[in-house]
Design a protein around this motif. Structure first.
Motif, PDB file in Angstrom:
ATOM      1  N   ARG A  70      41.667  31.148 -30.517  1.00  0.00           N
ATOM      2  CA  ARG A  70      40.596  30.864 -31.494  1.00  0.00           C
ATOM      3  C   ARG A  70      41.221  31.536 -32.656  1.00  0.00           C
ATOM      4  NH1 ARG A  70      34.859  31.503 -29.643  1.00  0.00           N
ATOM      5  NH2 ARG A  70      35.673  32.239 -27.619  1.00  0.00           N
ATOM      6  N   THR A  71      42.680  31.988 -32.127  1.00  0.00           N
ATOM      7  CA  THR A  71      43.130  32.610 -33.679  1.00  0.00           C
ATOM      8  C   THR A  71      43.166  31.648 -34.914  1.00  0.00           C
ATOM      9  OG1 THR A  71      44.276  34.009 -32.747  1.00  0.00           O
ATOM     10  CG2 THR A  71      45.079  34.094 -34.800  1.00  0.00           C
ATOM     11  N   LYS A  72      43.518  31.058 -34.688  1.00  0.00           N
ATOM     12  CA  LYS A  72      43.363  29.249 -36.238  1.00  0.00           C
ATOM     13  C   LYS A  72      42.269  29.276 -36.340  1.00  0.00           C
ATOM     14  CE  LYS A  72      47.267  26.718 -36.809  1.00  0.00           C
ATOM     15  NZ  LYS A  72      47.552  25.180 -36.583  1.00  0.00           N
ATOM     16  N   GLU A  73      41.162  29.205 -35.123  1.00  0.00           N
ATOM     17  CA  GLU A  73      39.709  28.945 -35.977  1.00  0.00           C
ATOM     18  C   GLU A  73      39.294  29.533 -36.913  1.00  0.00           C
ATOM     19  OE1 GLU A  73      37.600  27.936 -31.942  1.00  0.00           O
ATOM     20  OE2 GLU A  73      39.590  26.937 -31.666  1.00  0.00           O
ATOM     21  N   ILE A  74      39.384  30.976 -36.311  1.00  0.00           N
ATOM     22  CA  ILE A  74      39.027  32.393 -36.742  1.00  0.00           C
ATOM     23  C   ILE A  74      39.344  32.413 -37.972  1.00  0.00           C
ATOM     24  CG2 ILE A  74      38.519  34.944 -37.062  1.00  0.00           C
ATOM     25  CD1 ILE A  74      38.824  34.632 -33.651  1.00  0.00           C
ATOM     26  N   GLY A  75      40.260  32.776 -38.372  1.00  0.00           N
ATOM     27  CA  GLY A  75      41.110  32.260 -39.570  1.00  0.00           C
ATOM     28  C   GLY A  75      40.826  31.332 -40.443  1.00  0.00           C
ATOM     29  N   SER A 165      37.100  39.842 -36.110  1.00  0.00           N
ATOM     30  CA  SER A 165      36.978  40.006 -37.164  1.00  0.00           C
ATOM     31  C   SER A 165      37.760  40.532 -38.439  1.00  0.00           C
ATOM     32  CB  SER A 165      35.332  40.828 -37.464  1.00  0.00           C
ATOM     33  OG  SER A 165      35.785  42.222 -37.100  1.00  0.00           O
ATOM     34  N   ARG A 166      38.669  41.192 -37.943  1.00  0.00           N
ATOM     35  CA  ARG A 166      39.477  42.110 -39.216  1.00  0.00           C
ATOM     36  C   ARG A 166      40.685  41.332 -39.095  1.00  0.00           C
ATOM     37  NH1 ARG A 166      39.467  48.780 -36.943  1.00  0.00           N
ATOM     38  NH2 ARG A 166      37.658  49.112 -38.307  1.00  0.00           N
ATOM     39  N   LEU A 167      40.349  39.582 -38.292  1.00  0.00           N
ATOM     40  CA  LEU A 167      42.015  39.186 -38.221  1.00  0.00           C
ATOM     41  C   LEU A 167      41.945  38.484 -40.133  1.00  0.00           C
ATOM     42  CD1 LEU A 167      41.563  36.720 -35.526  1.00  0.00           C
ATOM     43  CD2 LEU A 167      43.005  38.183 -36.132  1.00  0.00           C
ATOM     44  N   ASN A 168      43.248  38.827 -40.159  1.00  0.00           N
ATOM     45  CA  ASN A 168      43.756  38.308 -41.436  1.00  0.00           C
ATOM     46  C   ASN A 168      43.304  36.146 -41.919  1.00  0.00           C
ATOM     47  OD1 ASN A 168      44.621  37.847 -43.953  1.00  0.00           O
ATOM     48  ND2 ASN A 168      46.442  38.984 -44.113  1.00  0.00           N
ATOM     49  N   PRO A 169      42.607  36.090 -42.523  1.00  0.00           N
ATOM     50  CA  PRO A 169      42.678  34.508 -42.763  1.00  0.00           C
ATOM     51  C   PRO A 169      43.691  33.806 -42.898  1.00  0.00           C
ATOM     52  CG  PRO A 169      41.224  34.939 -44.375  1.00  0.00           C
ATOM     53  CD  PRO A 169      42.380  35.960 -43.766  1.00  0.00           C
ATOM     54  N   ILE A 170      44.956  33.800 -43.907  1.00  0.00           N
ATOM     55  CA  ILE A 170      45.747  33.456 -43.472  1.00  0.00           C
ATOM     56  C   ILE A 170      46.899  33.548 -43.017  1.00  0.00           C
ATOM     57  CG2 ILE A 170      48.453  33.307 -45.648  1.00  0.00           C
ATOM     58  CD1 ILE A 170      46.278  34.568 -47.698  1.00  0.00           C
ATOM     59  N   GLU A 171      47.346  34.978 -42.332  1.00  0.00           N
ATOM     60  CA  GLU A 171      48.336  34.992 -41.097  1.00  0.00           C
ATOM     61  C   GLU A 171      47.548  33.776 -39.649  1.00  0.00           C
ATOM     62  OE1 GLU A 171      48.899  39.401 -40.147  1.00  0.00           O
ATOM     63  OE2 GLU A 171      49.413  39.326 -42.003  1.00  0.00           O
ATOM     64  N   SER A 172      46.570  34.503 -39.911  1.00  0.00           N
ATOM     65  CA  SER A 172      45.659  33.386 -38.627  1.00  0.00           C
ATOM     66  C   SER A 172      46.170  32.224 -38.661  1.00  0.00           C
ATOM     67  CB  SER A 172      43.964  33.835 -38.680  1.00  0.00           C
ATOM     68  OG  SER A 172      43.510  35.521 -38.941  1.00  0.00           O
ATOM     69  N   LEU A 173      45.756  31.409 -40.147  1.00  0.00           N
ATOM     70  CA  LEU A 173      46.229  29.882 -39.835  1.00  0.00           C
ATOM     71  C   LEU A 173      47.908  29.618 -39.710  1.00  0.00           C
ATOM     72  CD1 LEU A 173      44.308  29.216 -42.830  1.00  0.00           C
ATOM     73  CD2 LEU A 173      43.888  28.507 -40.736  1.00  0.00           C
ATOM     74  N   ARG A 174      48.869  30.708 -40.096  1.00  0.00           N
ATOM     75  CA  ARG A 174      50.012  30.144 -40.030  1.00  0.00           C
ATOM     76  C   ARG A 174      50.266  31.034 -38.183  1.00  0.00           C
ATOM     77  NH1 ARG A 174      52.125  33.867 -44.416  1.00  0.00           N
ATOM     78  NH2 ARG A 174      51.738  33.207 -46.098  1.00  0.00           N
ATOM     79  N   TYR A 175      49.486  31.117 -37.356  1.00  0.00           N
ATOM     80  CA  TYR A 175      49.495  31.563 -36.214  1.00  0.00           C
ATOM     81  C   TYR A 175      49.511  30.539 -34.792  1.00  0.00           C
ATOM     82  CZ  TYR A 175      48.370  33.774 -32.061  1.00  0.00           C
ATOM     83  OH  TYR A 175      48.896  34.842 -30.100  1.00  0.00           O
TER      84      TYR A 175
END
Length: 176
Positions: A70-75, A165-175
């Motif tokens: 769910r990395t993209k969703e979290i981002g 909670s520490r995921l970077n939103p920009i990097e998460s959206l690129r994941y």
């Protein structure tokens, strides 16, 4: 001779021992039985501790995979303004729910197996002991199991929740 005086009992045991006999009182038998039960309880507690440890690793694994999936969703949620605390709360709640449902299903299964084992073992070995139960389930013990399992599940879920909670939103959206 019926007495509860320890000195008299010890004297009778010594006199019988001198004649080549071995004497046991009911108290001696009870002590050995309670000692054996105590050792059995310690062994079962160690077994339960190992099972709880294995379950906590299962929860950690499940939540780490959930974070990765769910990395993209979290981002996206973070990019839309969701705070770190709310994301932490979501994953913590997920771990507590996994623990709660595992405790509920395990308790129901354990009680069912215990009730069946009581009936079978009493019928086979202790027919004359009316009202005797080998396995006892009390409300406080069941409640303590739920509390312990839920607490372990929460602590097992803290690491993946912090990671989410520490995921970077920009990097998460690129994941990918």
């Amino acid at each position: 001779m019926a007495t509860s005086d320890e000195a008299k009992i010890a004297a009778v045991k010594r006199s019988l021992d001198a004649k080549g006999f071995e004497a046991d009182t009911i108290a001696d038998t009870q002590k050995r039985t309670y000692d054996a039960i105590g050792i059995f309880k310690i062994g079962m507690s160690l077994f339960a501790l190992i099972a709880l440890l294995a379950a906590s690793f299962g929860i950690i694994n499940t939540l780490v995979i959930a974070v990765l999936e769910r990395t993209k969703e979290i981002g996206l949620q973070k990019a839309l303004g969701m705070s770190r605390g709310k994301i932490f709360a979501i994953f913590s709640l997920e771990s507590v729910l996994i623990g709660f449902w595992g405790a509920l299903l395990g308790t129901i299964g354990g009680i069912a197996v215990g009730l069946i084992a009581n009936k079978v073992l009493i019928a086979a070995y202790a027919d004359s002991f009316e009202g005797f139960n080998l396995f006892a389930f009390t409300f406080p013990s069941i409640l303590s199991v739920f509390g312990l399992v839920t607490a372990v599940a929460f602590f097992a879920g803290v690491m993946p929740a912090i990671r989410a909670s520490r995921l970077n939103p920009i990097e998460s959206l690129r994941y990918e």
